[in-house]
Design an enzyme around this catalytic site. Sequence first.
Site, PDB file in Angstrom:
ATOM      1  N   HIS A  16      47.179  32.044  33.010  1.00  0.00           N
ATOM      2  CA  HIS A  16      46.922  30.806  33.570  1.00  0.00           C
ATOM      3  C   HIS A  16      48.325  30.433  33.612  1.00  0.00           C
ATOM      4  O   HIS A  16      48.514  29.603  34.948  1.00  0.00           O
ATOM      5  CB  HIS A  16      46.287  30.094  32.352  1.00  0.00           C
ATOM      6  CG  HIS A  16      45.023  30.192  32.177  1.00  0.00           C
ATOM      7  ND1 HIS A  16      44.469  29.886  30.869  1.00  0.00           N
ATOM      8  CD2 HIS A  16      43.967  30.340  32.791  1.00  0.00           C
ATOM      9  CE1 HIS A  16      43.202  30.019  30.870  1.00  0.00           C
ATOM     10  NE2 HIS A  16      42.892  30.466  32.164  1.00  0.00           N
ATOM     11  N   ARG A  29      32.854  31.866  42.101  1.00  0.00           N
ATOM     12  CA  ARG A  29      32.732  32.413  40.717  1.00  0.00           C
ATOM     13  C   ARG A  29      31.648  31.676  39.999  1.00  0.00           C
ATOM     14  O   ARG A  29      31.814  30.909  39.171  1.00  0.00           O
ATOM     15  CB  ARG A  29      34.055  32.281  40.037  1.00  0.00           C
ATOM     16  CG  ARG A  29      35.053  33.024  40.513  1.00  0.00           C
ATOM     17  CD  ARG A  29      36.192  33.170  39.521  1.00  0.00           C
ATOM     18  NE  ARG A  29      37.600  33.937  40.123  1.00  0.00           N
ATOM     19  CZ  ARG A  29      38.715  33.366  40.584  1.00  0.00           C
ATOM     20  NH1 ARG A  29      38.657  31.905  41.282  1.00  0.00           N
ATOM     21  NH2 ARG A  29      39.653  34.125  40.967  1.00  0.00           N
ATOM     22  N   ASN A  64      42.200  42.732  40.487  1.00  0.00           N
ATOM     23  CA  ASN A  64      42.373  42.552  38.834  1.00  0.00           C
ATOM     24  C   ASN A  64      41.810  43.432  38.048  1.00  0.00           C
ATOM     25  O   ASN A  64      42.259  44.271  37.273  1.00  0.00           O
ATOM     26  CB  ASN A  64      41.944  41.048  38.381  1.00  0.00           C
ATOM     27  CG  ASN A  64      42.721  39.907  39.370  1.00  0.00           C
ATOM     28  OD1 ASN A  64      43.626  40.299  40.195  1.00  0.00           O
ATOM     29  ND2 ASN A  64      42.134  38.851  39.144  1.00  0.00           N
ATOM     30  N   CYS A  85      39.439  39.986  47.249  1.00  0.00           N
ATOM     31  CA  CYS A  85      39.333  38.745  46.564  1.00  0.00           C
ATOM     32  C   CYS A  85      40.171  38.509  45.241  1.00  0.00           C
ATOM     33  O   CYS A  85      40.045  37.393  44.586  1.00  0.00           O
ATOM     34  CB  CYS A  85      37.727  38.209  46.418  1.00  0.00           C
ATOM     35  SG  CYS A  85      37.106  39.166  45.487  1.00  0.00           S
TER      36      CYS A  85
END
Length: 554
Positions: free
Chosen positions: A189, A291, A436, A484
């Site tokens: 974050h 998402r 990721n 993405c």
Amino acid sequence: MSTATEYRGTGVVPGVAHAPAIWTAPRPQLPEHSPTIPEGGREEEVARFSAAAATVAGRLAERASHATGVAANVLEANASLARDKGWHKAIIKLVNKGVPAPQATARATDEFVAMFEKIGGLMAERATDLRDIRDRVIAELLGRPEPGVPAPSEPSILLADDLAPADTAGLDPTLVIGLVTELGGPTSHTAIISRQLGIPCIVAVDGLSAIATGELLLVDGEQGTIRLGVDAASATSLVEADEQRREAIRSWRGPAQLADGTPVDVLANVQDGAGAARAAASEAQGIGLFRTELCFLSAEKEPTVEEQTAIYADVINAFPGKKVVVRTLDAGSDKPLKFANMDEEENPAMGVRGIRIATDQPAILTNQLDAIQAASKGEPTWVMAPMIATVDEARSFAEQCRERGLKPGIMVEVPAVAVQAEKFLEHVEFMSIGTNDLTQYTMAADRMSAKLASLTTPWQPAVLELIAMTAAAGQKLGKPVGVCGEAAASPVLACVLVGMGVTSLSMAVAAIPAVGAQLAQVTPEQCKAAAQAALAATDPTAAAEAARTALAQA
């Protein structure tokens, strides 16, 4: 600059800053021994804890009301975490046994943190959030100042062991002009919010504690370096060059294209209708990743088809007639859904998540596809499934999409898909690489682990090779292959991806101008040269440096 002392970490937000260091305020310390609360005082002690937690939650909610984008979402989530009934129950249970509220808060939090870290993934990131809430509540109970970021009197570079999202979201980018943490990962974050704020950021810096408050630092968020002892003239030159780069970003306008006019499909990652509206007001040419699971993380029961339809329509309608890629529920692991009734697993990142939920609960997938079809109203909506690992899974998903007039695709997160990309593309219309997770699974390294940050960068040669293989398969069969994951948001890596044959780049809206400005400065030939140079390297640092060198050559 040869006499400068250098520290190295993982650069997550590009930019150069030269300023004195400041450290975050330490968390409140509890005494080793404390008296037991007598039975007659325990009810009052419970009330004292509840009041402190409510105060902290209120402050976070207030900050959220003044924030935007990811920062607002994270602050709202942290306010909810401060009100979490399970956490409160564990603390109150200890208080009712005579443990003082500050110590009960610390002990209960340790138990939750251990649970989050065992789960791993983004749940491990929640451990940082909960520790931050713990410290704020304890400080409130002890009558001490709220821990966190001090108010600098001049532009400074903030150093921290780790930084809670609540602190990152409240940073003033005119005073905190660089951010460096000893912990954290490239998809944390802290990194995401720093990118939104445009603050150069480096994470996972070993030995950072050796730097003292007031020392003058030169931070390069692209190369991941922190230097002490840089002469003023050299530092000024580097900062001025970076300011020219920032000005090019501020003045850039889409649509995205290379220096010779070759168009590049630059899209936005969103999680709801509000995010889609912001994307539509930006230079994004569509949505490359919706998402959907983030809409339902707090849902106690599965939303109806009608409820889902309304949510999806808000996103699809933001880009009428343009490309919108909807990802089916990527639930499980770090994003559990209560209504999916998933069992606790020893290794959830490798367990029942994404498309695998439909094996035992097919209605969850079919209901979602029905809702996407209804929301599309005949528009050619692109739909992709996460965590596909076999050709049979891809074939079955594609059939269900085509029955509803939807354009089927799959995520490339499992290395098995990249290795056999051509066989998968025979059944679907497109692929989107989630860098990721692809990096995490390729390198066998939790992407939220600060200790493994050097392994979880998409610049890892093995990861680059898998991306190149997938893009080549798409070119051979004439089908689009996008990216993405966070890799698309790196301006230099974006050029490498284009050079590999990737057909679209999807990223957070805040990252689009930097990527667009970088693409506008290079030719297709330079992108191909950068891709070849990166693929020839044997470690991630060399790959990134080789790509930068190739792009700098006319």
